[in-house]
Design a protein around this motif. Sequence first.
Motif, short mmCIF file in Angstrom:
data_model
loop_
_atom_site.label_atom_id
_atom_site.label_comp_id
_atom_site.label_asym_id
_atom_site.label_seq_id
_atom_site.Cartn_x
_atom_site.Cartn_y
_atom_site.Cartn_z
N ASP A 38 0.81 -1.22 0.00
CA ASP A 38 0.00 0.00 0.00
C ASP A 38 0.85 1.28 0.00
N ALA A 39 2.15 1.16 -0.23
CA ALA A 39 3.04 2.32 -0.23
C ALA A 39 2.87 3.13 -1.51
N THR A 40 2.88 4.45 -1.37
CA THR A 40 2.79 5.33 -2.52
C THR A 40 4.18 5.84 -2.91
N LYS A 41 4.28 6.41 -4.10
CA LYS A 41 5.57 6.92 -4.56
C LYS A 41 6.13 8.03 -3.66
N PRO A 42 5.32 9.00 -3.21
CA PRO A 42 5.88 10.00 -2.29
C PRO A 42 6.35 9.40 -0.96
N LYS A 69 2.12 -22.30 -8.33
CA LYS A 69 3.07 -23.41 -8.26
C LYS A 69 2.35 -24.66 -7.78
N ARG A 70 3.06 -25.77 -7.82
CA ARG A 70 2.53 -27.03 -7.32
C ARG A 70 3.55 -27.64 -6.37
N TRP A 71 3.05 -28.20 -5.27
CA TRP A 71 3.89 -28.88 -4.31
C TRP A 71 3.18 -30.16 -3.90
N LYS A 72 3.83 -31.29 -4.17
CA LYS A 72 3.25 -32.61 -3.93
C LYS A 72 1.90 -32.75 -4.65
N GLY A 73 1.83 -32.19 -5.83
CA GLY A 73 0.63 -32.30 -6.65
C GLY A 73 -0.46 -31.31 -6.33
N LYS A 74 -0.31 -30.55 -5.27
CA LYS A 74 -1.35 -29.60 -4.89
C LYS A 74 -0.93 -28.19 -5.30
N PRO A 75 -1.83 -27.47 -5.96
CA PRO A 75 -1.47 -26.11 -6.38
C PRO A 75 -1.55 -25.12 -5.22
N TYR A 76 -0.69 -24.12 -5.27
CA TYR A 76 -0.73 -23.00 -4.35
C TYR A 76 -0.25 -21.76 -5.10
N LYS A 77 -0.47 -20.60 -4.51
CA LYS A 77 -0.10 -19.35 -5.16
C LYS A 77 0.84 -18.57 -4.26
N ARG A 78 1.94 -18.10 -4.84
CA ARG A 78 2.85 -17.23 -4.10
C ARG A 78 2.22 -15.85 -3.94
N SER A 79 2.64 -15.14 -2.94
CA SER A 79 2.08 -13.83 -2.65
C SER A 79 2.52 -12.79 -3.68
N ASP A 80 1.66 -11.82 -3.94
CA ASP A 80 2.03 -10.68 -4.76
C ASP A 80 2.95 -9.78 -3.93
N PHE A 81 3.83 -9.04 -4.60
CA PHE A 81 4.65 -8.07 -3.89
C PHE A 81 4.91 -6.87 -4.79
N LYS A 82 5.24 -5.78 -4.16
CA LYS A 82 5.46 -4.52 -4.86
C LYS A 82 6.94 -4.18 -4.84
N LYS A 83 7.46 -3.78 -6.01
CA LYS A 83 8.84 -3.34 -6.13
C LYS A 83 8.87 -1.87 -6.47
N ALA A 84 9.88 -1.18 -6.00
CA ALA A 84 10.09 0.23 -6.33
C ALA A 84 11.48 0.39 -6.90
N ILE A 85 11.55 0.97 -8.09
CA ILE A 85 12.83 1.28 -8.72
C ILE A 85 13.10 2.76 -8.46
N VAL A 86 14.14 3.04 -7.69
CA VAL A 86 14.44 4.39 -7.23
C VAL A 86 15.67 4.88 -7.99
N ARG A 87 15.53 6.04 -8.63
CA ARG A 87 16.66 6.65 -9.33
C ARG A 87 17.17 7.80 -8.48
N LEU A 88 18.48 7.79 -8.20
CA LEU A 88 19.09 8.84 -7.40
C LEU A 88 19.52 10.01 -8.28
N VAL A 89 19.65 11.19 -7.67
CA VAL A 89 20.12 12.37 -8.37
C VAL A 89 21.58 12.17 -8.75
N GLU A 90 21.99 12.75 -9.87
CA GLU A 90 23.39 12.66 -10.32
C GLU A 90 24.34 13.12 -9.22
N GLY A 91 25.42 12.40 -9.04
CA GLY A 91 26.42 12.77 -8.06
C GLY A 91 26.15 12.24 -6.66
N GLN A 92 25.04 11.54 -6.45
CA GLN A 92 24.72 10.99 -5.13
C GLN A 92 25.43 9.66 -4.88
N GLY A 93 26.00 9.08 -5.92
CA GLY A 93 26.65 7.79 -5.76
C GLY A 93 25.65 6.67 -5.74
#
Length: 101
Positions: A38-42, A69-93
């Motif tokens: 539930d995290a926002t960009k700001p 996926k399947r484990w021992k023949g039984k299906p299950y679902k992995r959890s969804d997750f959110k990724k954030a790609i953060v770009r730093l200002v030039e010169g910040q390293g």
Amino acid sequence: MAKNQDVDARHYDVILAPHITEKSMSGEGTITFKVANDATKPQIKEAVEAIFDKKVMSVNTIVAKGKTKRWKGKPYKRSDFKKAIVRLVEGQGSIDFTDGI
């Protein structure tokens, strides 16, 4: 939002972990994080600037859907997750994850 840059517990609730893969580490000046669904960009920008003391230029987010996926023949679902790609200002390293925070 307030411009208070003190590290707060809520910042650690937004940024969960670095997402370290070969592809995510190939960009110069970009860092990928796993963040709360539930995290926002700001909120992500404020948390990265407060925790790592770096200036953020932009934040892009992706919701990665969990695979069926399947484990021992039984299906299950992995959890969804959110990724954030953060770009730093030039010169910040970059952010070194091997140091203690």
